[in-house]
Design a protein around this motif. Structure first.
Motif, PDB file in Angstrom:
ATOM      1  N   ARG A   6     -32.499   3.331  33.494  1.00  0.00           N
ATOM      2  CA  ARG A   6     -31.640   4.413  32.918  1.00  0.00           C
ATOM      3  C   ARG A   6     -30.620   3.804  31.965  1.00  0.00           C
ATOM      4  N   GLN A   7     -30.073   2.975  32.220  1.00  0.00           N
ATOM      5  CA  GLN A   7     -28.997   2.139  31.520  1.00  0.00           C
ATOM      6  C   GLN A   7     -29.630   1.668  29.956  1.00  0.00           C
ATOM      7  N   ALA A   8     -30.824   1.137  30.310  1.00  0.00           N
ATOM      8  CA  ALA A   8     -31.691   0.649  29.052  1.00  0.00           C
ATOM      9  C   ALA A   8     -31.927   1.966  28.197  1.00  0.00           C
ATOM     10  N   GLU A   9     -32.385   2.758  28.715  1.00  0.00           N
ATOM     11  CA  GLU A   9     -32.698   4.068  27.756  1.00  0.00           C
ATOM     12  C   GLU A   9     -31.437   4.684  27.240  1.00  0.00           C
ATOM     13  N   ALA A  10     -30.337   4.575  27.831  1.00  0.00           N
ATOM     14  CA  ALA A  10     -28.949   5.140  27.559  1.00  0.00           C
ATOM     15  C   ALA A  10     -28.499   4.365  26.313  1.00  0.00           C
ATOM     16  N   ALA A  11     -28.618   2.859  26.392  1.00  0.00           N
ATOM     17  CA  ALA A  11     -28.085   2.077  25.375  1.00  0.00           C
ATOM     18  C   ALA A  11     -28.823   2.110  24.168  1.00  0.00           C
ATOM     19  N   LEU A  12     -30.355   2.407  24.239  1.00  0.00           N
ATOM     20  CA  LEU A  12     -30.870   2.381  23.073  1.00  0.00           C
ATOM     21  C   LEU A  12     -30.727   3.825  22.400  1.00  0.00           C
ATOM     22  N   SER A  13     -30.397   4.625  23.336  1.00  0.00           N
ATOM     23  CA  SER A  13     -30.131   5.898  22.457  1.00  0.00           C
ATOM     24  C   SER A  13     -28.785   5.924  21.697  1.00  0.00           C
ATOM     25  N   LYS A  14     -27.938   5.222  22.375  1.00  0.00           N
ATOM     26  CA  LYS A  14     -26.441   4.877  21.500  1.00  0.00           C
ATOM     27  C   LYS A  14     -26.968   4.246  20.245  1.00  0.00           C
ATOM     28  N   ILE A  15     -27.541   3.015  20.280  1.00  0.00           N
ATOM     29  CA  ILE A  15     -28.062   2.466  19.158  1.00  0.00           C
ATOM     30  C   ILE A  15     -28.702   3.128  17.957  1.00  0.00           C
ATOM     31  N   LEU A  16     -29.605   3.925  18.449  1.00  0.00           N
ATOM     32  CA  LEU A  16     -30.690   4.857  17.471  1.00  0.00           C
ATOM     33  C   LEU A  16     -29.689   5.960  16.853  1.00  0.00           C
ATOM     34  N   ALA A  17     -28.737   6.331  17.614  1.00  0.00           N
ATOM     35  CA  ALA A  17     -27.888   7.444  17.097  1.00  0.00           C
ATOM     36  C   ALA A  17     -27.114   7.090  16.123  1.00  0.00           C
ATOM     37  N   VAL A  18     -26.836   5.766  15.861  1.00  0.00           N
ATOM     38  CA  VAL A  18     -25.693   5.409  14.619  1.00  0.00           C
ATOM     39  C   VAL A  18     -26.785   4.762  13.598  1.00  0.00           C
ATOM     40  N   LEU A  19     -27.816   4.744  13.887  1.00  0.00           N
ATOM     41  CA  LEU A  19     -28.716   3.892  12.668  1.00  0.00           C
ATOM     42  C   LEU A  19     -28.777   5.058  11.452  1.00  0.00           C
ATOM     43  N   PRO A  20     -28.914   4.460  10.296  1.00  0.00           N
ATOM     44  CA  PRO A  20     -29.287   5.340   9.195  1.00  0.00           C
ATOM     45  C   PRO A  20     -30.612   5.756   9.391  1.00  0.00           C
ATOM     46  N   ALA A  21     -30.896   7.013   8.858  1.00  0.00           N
ATOM     47  CA  ALA A  21     -32.060   7.863   9.091  1.00  0.00           C
ATOM     48  C   ALA A  21     -33.349   6.817   8.819  1.00  0.00           C
ATOM     49  N   PRO A  22     -33.719   6.390   7.889  1.00  0.00           N
ATOM     50  CA  PRO A  22     -34.764   5.516   7.578  1.00  0.00           C
ATOM     51  C   PRO A  22     -35.093   4.209   8.812  1.00  0.00           C
ATOM     52  N   ALA A  23     -33.959   3.706   9.082  1.00  0.00           N
ATOM     53  CA  ALA A  23     -34.266   2.752  10.119  1.00  0.00           C
ATOM     54  C   ALA A  23     -34.397   3.313  11.532  1.00  0.00           C
ATOM     55  N   ARG A  24     -33.882   4.572  11.671  1.00  0.00           N
ATOM     56  CA  ARG A  24     -34.140   5.191  12.927  1.00  0.00           C
ATOM     57  C   ARG A  24     -35.722   5.690  13.129  1.00  0.00           C
ATOM     58  N   ALA A  25     -36.100   6.143  11.872  1.00  0.00           N
ATOM     59  CA  ALA A  25     -37.405   6.712  11.670  1.00  0.00           C
ATOM     60  C   ALA A  25     -38.200   5.647  11.990  1.00  0.00           C
ATOM     61  N   ALA A  26     -38.001   4.425  11.612  1.00  0.00           N
ATOM     62  CA  ALA A  26     -38.837   3.166  11.542  1.00  0.00           C
ATOM     63  C   ALA A  26     -39.105   2.578  13.038  1.00  0.00           C
ATOM     64  N   ALA A  27     -37.885   2.801  13.772  1.00  0.00           N
ATOM     65  CA  ALA A  27     -37.826   2.271  14.928  1.00  0.00           C
ATOM     66  C   ALA A  27     -38.493   3.381  15.920  1.00  0.00           C
ATOM     67  N   GLU A  28     -38.411   4.764  15.772  1.00  0.00           N
ATOM     68  CA  GLU A  28     -38.857   5.553  16.748  1.00  0.00           C
ATOM     69  C   GLU A  28     -40.555   5.665  16.575  1.00  0.00           C
ATOM     70  N   SER A  29     -40.966   5.380  15.292  1.00  0.00           N
ATOM     71  CA  SER A  29     -42.441   5.483  14.778  1.00  0.00           C
ATOM     72  C   SER A  29     -43.033   4.243  15.492  1.00  0.00           C
ATOM     73  N   LEU A  30     -42.488   3.368  15.943  1.00  0.00           N
ATOM     74  CA  LEU A  30     -43.072   1.895  16.400  1.00  0.00           C
ATOM     75  C   LEU A  30     -44.242   2.359  17.202  1.00  0.00           C
ATOM     76  N   ALA A  31     -45.486   1.836  16.511  1.00  0.00           N
ATOM     77  CA  ALA A  31     -46.652   1.912  17.621  1.00  0.00           C
ATOM     78  C   ALA A  31     -47.032   0.925  18.342  1.00  0.00           C
ATOM     79  N   VAL A  32     -45.909   0.404  19.267  1.00  0.00           N
ATOM     80  CA  VAL A  32     -46.001  -0.543  20.478  1.00  0.00           C
ATOM     81  C   VAL A  32     -45.742   0.430  21.686  1.00  0.00           C
TER      82      VAL A  32
END
Length: 236
Positions: A96-122
């Motif tokens: 749960r802490q890992a998911e929360a930490a990742l959510s905080k990081i994604l929330a402050v990323l610029p839109a292009p970087a966030r889109a690239a991260a969330e669309s990662l095919a891994v």
């Protein structure tokens, strides 16, 4: 790498470690040690509170901080991949802490970087650890951090039961099972235990201190020595 980027990376590397040698910094940045000496001297001249000297190592004076970091597309993708792979294999609290930490990081990323991260095919398939094993894993992780002795009832692969008092040193994931590396007070030696075969676990109030010959570093050294002996015997 631009010099400005290299100076920024030097600050990040130094602030993230207790002590960083010029050799370590040079290897990480793929430059010469002379370049590191010059860059650190320039940073110190600009007021960055770096302490230390050439030949000894550098550290950041306590209290120094920088504005929030921005991640590159590739760094953001690496974070997503790490959490996706690790989360199904962690105990519930840490997952749960890992998911929360990742959510905080994604929330402050610029839109292009966030889109690239969330669309990662891994992706990583789910791992079906039973509830008891996950609970044991969390308890052992916390006991290791707090340096608390634990008492276990253990059923080995030969179906023989034993009771041990342990100094828990670390939990290791082997692709199918978690194991506990520990110093066994009964055997007076290092031992490994499959967490899914621990029948009963009790965290004791008594704590322990690192003692020569009984630490994780000592365990790693003993493993290295055994591997070296095995390699030497094979070569002979």
């Amino acid at each position: 790498m631009r010099r400005a980027d290299r100076l920024f990376q030097i600050v990040q590397l130094i602030r993230g470690r207790r002590l960083s040698t010029a050799q370590f910094l040079a290897e990480r940045l793929e430059v010469s040690e002379r370049t590191v000496y010059r860059d650190v001297a320039d940073l110190m001249a600009q007021g960055v509170p770096i302490e230390g000297e050439a030949g000894v190592g550098y550290r950041m004076r306590p209290g120094f901080d920088l504005p929030p970091l921005m991640f590159t597309h590739e760094e953001a993708q690496a974070l997503v991949a790490s959490v996706r792979i690790a989360q199904p294999r962690l105990d519930e609290a840490l997952a749960r802490q890992a998911e929360a930490a990742l959510s905080k990081i994604l929330a402050v990323l610029p839109a292009p970087a966030r889109a690239a991260a969330e669309s990662l095919a891994v992706y990583a398939p789910p791992v079906h650890f039973d509830t008891r094993t996950r609970a044991r894993l969390e308890s052992l992780r916390l006991a290791t951090e707090a340096r608390r002795f634990v008492r276990i009832k253990y059923l080995d692969l030969k179906e023989q039961e034993s009771e041990r008092t342990l100094r828990p040193l670390g939990c290791f994931y082997w692709g199918a099972v978690w194991t506990l590396a520990a110093w066994c007070e009964h055997r007076n030696a290092f031992r490994n235990f499959r967490i899914d075969r621990i029948q009963h676990l009790e965290l004791l109030d008594e704590t322990f201190r690192d003692e020569p010959g009984k630490t994780m570093a000592d365990l790693f050294r003993s493993i290295d020595a055994e591997m070296h002996e095995r390699d030497t015997a094979t070569d002979a």
